[in-house]
Scaffold this motif. Structure first.
Motif, PDB file in Angstrom:
ATOM      1  N   PHE A  58     101.320  30.127  20.786  1.00 23.39           N
ATOM      2  CA  PHE A  58     101.015  31.366  20.084  1.00 23.39           C
ATOM      3  C   PHE A  58      99.921  31.153  19.041  1.00 23.39           C
ATOM      4  CE2 PHE A  58     101.600  34.578  16.830  1.00 23.39           C
ATOM      5  CZ  PHE A  58     101.798  35.726  17.558  1.00 23.39           C
ATOM      6  N   SER A  59     100.104  30.123  18.241  1.00 21.66           N
ATOM      7  CA  SER A  59      99.150  29.880  17.150  1.00 21.66           C
ATOM      8  C   SER A  59      97.771  29.460  17.670  1.00 21.66           C
ATOM      9  CB  SER A  59      99.691  28.812  16.207  1.00 21.66           C
ATOM     10  OG  SER A  59     100.117  27.682  16.941  1.00 21.66           O
ATOM     11  N   GLU A  60      97.761  28.803  18.819  1.00 25.30           N
ATOM     12  CA  GLU A  60      96.477  28.421  19.394  1.00 25.30           C
ATOM     13  C   GLU A  60      95.712  29.654  19.861  1.00 25.30           C
ATOM     14  OE1 GLU A  60      97.416  23.973  21.215  1.00 25.30           O
ATOM     15  OE2 GLU A  60      97.995  25.743  22.378  1.00 25.30           O
ATOM     16  N   LEU A  61      96.436  30.545  20.518  1.00 27.71           N
ATOM     17  CA  LEU A  61      95.801  31.776  20.953  1.00 27.71           C
ATOM     18  C   LEU A  61      95.258  32.553  19.750  1.00 27.71           C
ATOM     19  CD1 LEU A  61      98.227  33.025  23.736  1.00 27.71           C
ATOM     20  CD2 LEU A  61      95.778  32.674  23.993  1.00 27.71           C
ATOM     21  N   VAL A  86     101.770  36.957  32.599  1.00 29.34           N
ATOM     22  CA  VAL A  86     101.862  35.808  31.707  1.00 29.34           C
ATOM     23  C   VAL A  86     103.313  35.343  31.626  1.00 29.34           C
ATOM     24  CG1 VAL A  86     101.879  35.237  29.238  1.00 29.34           C
ATOM     25  CG2 VAL A  86      99.822  36.195  30.280  1.00 29.34           C
ATOM     26  N   LEU A  87     103.495  34.029  31.623  1.00 32.88           N
ATOM     27  CA  LEU A  87     104.826  33.455  31.498  1.00 32.88           C
ATOM     28  C   LEU A  87     105.021  32.919  30.086  1.00 32.88           C
ATOM     29  CD1 LEU A  87     107.449  32.591  32.930  1.00 32.88           C
ATOM     30  CD2 LEU A  87     106.321  30.407  33.437  1.00 32.88           C
ATOM     31  N   ARG A  88     106.145  33.284  29.484  1.00 34.09           N
ATOM     32  CA  ARG A  88     106.441  32.875  28.111  1.00 34.09           C
ATOM     33  C   ARG A  88     107.560  31.846  28.136  1.00 34.09           C
ATOM     34  NH1 ARG A  88     110.168  35.184  24.286  1.00 34.09           N
ATOM     35  NH2 ARG A  88     109.510  34.832  22.140  1.00 34.09           N
ATOM     36  N   THR A  89     107.293  30.698  27.549  1.00 33.79           N
ATOM     37  CA  THR A  89     108.296  29.622  27.547  1.00 33.79           C
ATOM     38  C   THR A  89     108.638  29.244  26.114  1.00 33.79           C
ATOM     39  OG1 THR A  89     107.243  28.765  29.545  1.00 33.79           O
ATOM     40  CG2 THR A  89     108.870  27.361  28.468  1.00 33.79           C
ATOM     41  N   VAL A  90     109.919  29.423  25.772  1.00 36.69           N
ATOM     42  CA  VAL A  90     110.374  29.075  24.425  1.00 36.69           C
ATOM     43  C   VAL A  90     111.006  27.697  24.449  1.00 36.69           C
ATOM     44  CG1 VAL A  90     111.827  29.769  22.489  1.00 36.69           C
ATOM     45  CG2 VAL A  90     110.860  31.511  24.012  1.00 36.69           C
ATOM     46  N   HIS A  91     110.471  26.784  23.682  1.00 34.87           N
ATOM     47  CA  HIS A  91     111.058  25.451  23.599  1.00 34.87           C
ATOM     48  C   HIS A  91     112.060  25.424  22.447  1.00 34.87           C
ATOM     49  CE1 HIS A  91     108.083  24.030  26.443  1.00 34.87           C
ATOM     50  NE2 HIS A  91     107.153  24.583  25.717  1.00 34.87           N
ATOM     51  N   PRO A  92     113.301  24.979  22.728  1.00 35.04           N
ATOM     52  CA  PRO A  92     114.357  25.006  21.703  1.00 35.04           C
ATOM     53  C   PRO A  92     114.206  23.862  20.716  1.00 35.04           C
ATOM     54  CG  PRO A  92     115.220  24.133  23.748  1.00 35.04           C
ATOM     55  CD  PRO A  92     113.777  24.434  23.993  1.00 35.04           C
ATOM     56  N   VAL A  93     113.169  23.918  19.935  1.00 32.64           N
ATOM     57  CA  VAL A  93     112.934  22.898  18.926  1.00 32.64           C
ATOM     58  C   VAL A  93     112.711  23.563  17.576  1.00 32.64           C
ATOM     59  CG1 VAL A  93     111.930  21.277  20.553  1.00 32.64           C
ATOM     60  CG2 VAL A  93     110.460  22.920  19.358  1.00 32.64           C
ATOM     61  N   TYR A 100     102.431  29.919  26.335  1.00 29.42           N
ATOM     62  CA  TYR A 100     102.057  31.010  27.232  1.00 29.42           C
ATOM     63  C   TYR A 100     101.118  30.479  28.296  1.00 29.42           C
ATOM     64  CZ  TYR A 100     104.010  34.127  23.716  1.00 29.42           C
ATOM     65  OH  TYR A 100     104.849  34.764  22.848  1.00 29.42           O
ATOM     66  N   GLU A 101     101.384  30.890  29.526  1.00 33.65           N
ATOM     67  CA  GLU A 101     100.496  30.495  30.622  1.00 33.65           C
ATOM     68  C   GLU A 101     100.442  31.628  31.647  1.00 33.65           C
ATOM     69  OE1 GLU A 101     102.309  27.321  33.080  1.00 33.65           O
ATOM     70  OE2 GLU A 101     104.144  27.816  31.980  1.00 33.65           O
ATOM     71  N   LEU A 102      99.437  31.592  32.482  1.00 33.89           N
ATOM     72  CA  LEU A 102      99.313  32.612  33.508  1.00 33.89           C
ATOM     73  C   LEU A 102     100.317  32.365  34.627  1.00 33.89           C
ATOM     74  CD1 LEU A 102      95.433  32.945  33.906  1.00 33.89           C
ATOM     75  CD2 LEU A 102      96.977  34.450  32.651  1.00 33.89           C
ATOM     76  N   THR A 103     100.867  33.426  35.152  1.00 34.44           N
ATOM     77  CA  THR A 103     101.676  33.329  36.365  1.00 34.44           C
ATOM     78  C   THR A 103     100.727  33.261  37.558  1.00 34.44           C
ATOM     79  OG1 THR A 103     101.718  35.710  36.669  1.00 34.44           O
ATOM     80  CG2 THR A 103     103.475  34.766  35.317  1.00 34.44           C
ATOM     81  N   PRO A 104     101.241  32.976  38.741  1.00 33.41           N
ATOM     82  CA  PRO A 104     100.354  33.006  39.926  1.00 33.41           C
ATOM     83  C   PRO A 104      99.635  34.360  40.046  1.00 33.41           C
ATOM     84  CG  PRO A 104     102.416  31.946  40.489  1.00 33.41           C
ATOM     85  CD  PRO A 104     102.579  32.443  39.083  1.00 33.41           C
TER      86      PRO A 104
END
Lengths: 145, 145
Positions: A58-61, A86-93, A100-104
């Motif tokens: 998020f912060s990079e974008l 767009v695919l959103r992935t939350v890392h539990p840290v 965030y990354e593009l889906t196919p």
DNA sequence: CGGTATCCGTTCTGATACTG
DNA sequence: CAGTATCAGAACGGATACCG
């Protein structure tokens, strides 16, 4: 959607001689118009352009897209996620990390958006010249009257 | 703007397929962003898509683009004319007749916009499905809380 | 027909403050 | 860090009236 094939998209065969002016379905509220409104969005375009074969936090974008507010980045990403682009992935840290990354599907759109941005880069001089020309002509006319 | 070559397009050599992640210049107010804002406009997009190898009268465009007001069509066409993408021809007849057509520059943009609209048509089902899926998941979570 | 000018509600957007 | 919530100001866009 109850009107059947009103303005059915005529398919171009692809050969140059048989180029055929396409009849777009421009009805308000139709799928295409809705999606076009999303795709033709200033921020969406930039986000998709930047998510080029890599995931970004998020912060990079936010850092990469000059001038976007946190709010608009959040809103834009949610819309793109909803549209399956767009695919959103939350890392539990702790602290939280969200990638965030593009889906196919998003990748296929990226290709055309990429060409749009490249067009803009390649023709910015011409557009700037046209604007200057137009503005000077307009100024003349204003003086004449 | 005082930082010199900030974000100069880095060429990422050495990748397997030689595909290169493009570093877009996303600075606010730069040419590219300004032009992108124009191009990424709902109405501009539709106008350019419709002016496909033919000229159209003001009233024809208005009829073809469902939901556009006279004001917005005028504003949009003036912007596109200023950017050198659309040519406006006034025929000195009564009643007045004004034709709009793409300039050579506009034609080059038309090609990429065309592919964008075609993408939208071809993937509308997938996007609609993604939206439905997202919305149902969202509704679930709302219930869980 | 093809505009322009004006008014005015709606929508969008950024700033700010707060939270897990 | 990555959000959410709220609110006020700006921008957008439609309706209307009028003109060459």
């Amino acid at each position: 959607m109850e009107e059947g094939t009103l303005k059915s998209p005529t398919h171009c065969t692809g050969t140059e001689a048989e180029y055929e002016v396409r009849q777009w379905d421009t009805r308000e509220g139709c799928e295409v118009r809705q999606i076009l409104d999303r795709v033709a969005d200033k921020w969406s375009l930039l986000v998709i352009a930047l998510l080029d074969r890599r995931s970004l936090r998020f912060s990079e974008l936010r850092r990469e897209i000059d001038g976007i507010s946190q709010r608009m980045l959040t809103v834009t990403l949610r819309q793109l996620e909803r549209d399956g682009l767009v695919l959103r992935t939350v890392h539990p840290v702790v602290p939280p990390r969200v990638d965030y990354e593009l889906t196919p599907l998003g990748v296929t759109l990226h290709d055309t958006i990429r060409s749009l941005v490249i067009w803009t880069e390649e023709h910015q001089t011409e557009v700037a010249a046209a604007r200057a020309s137009y503005d000077s002509r307009t100024a003349e006319e204003a003086q004449a009257s």
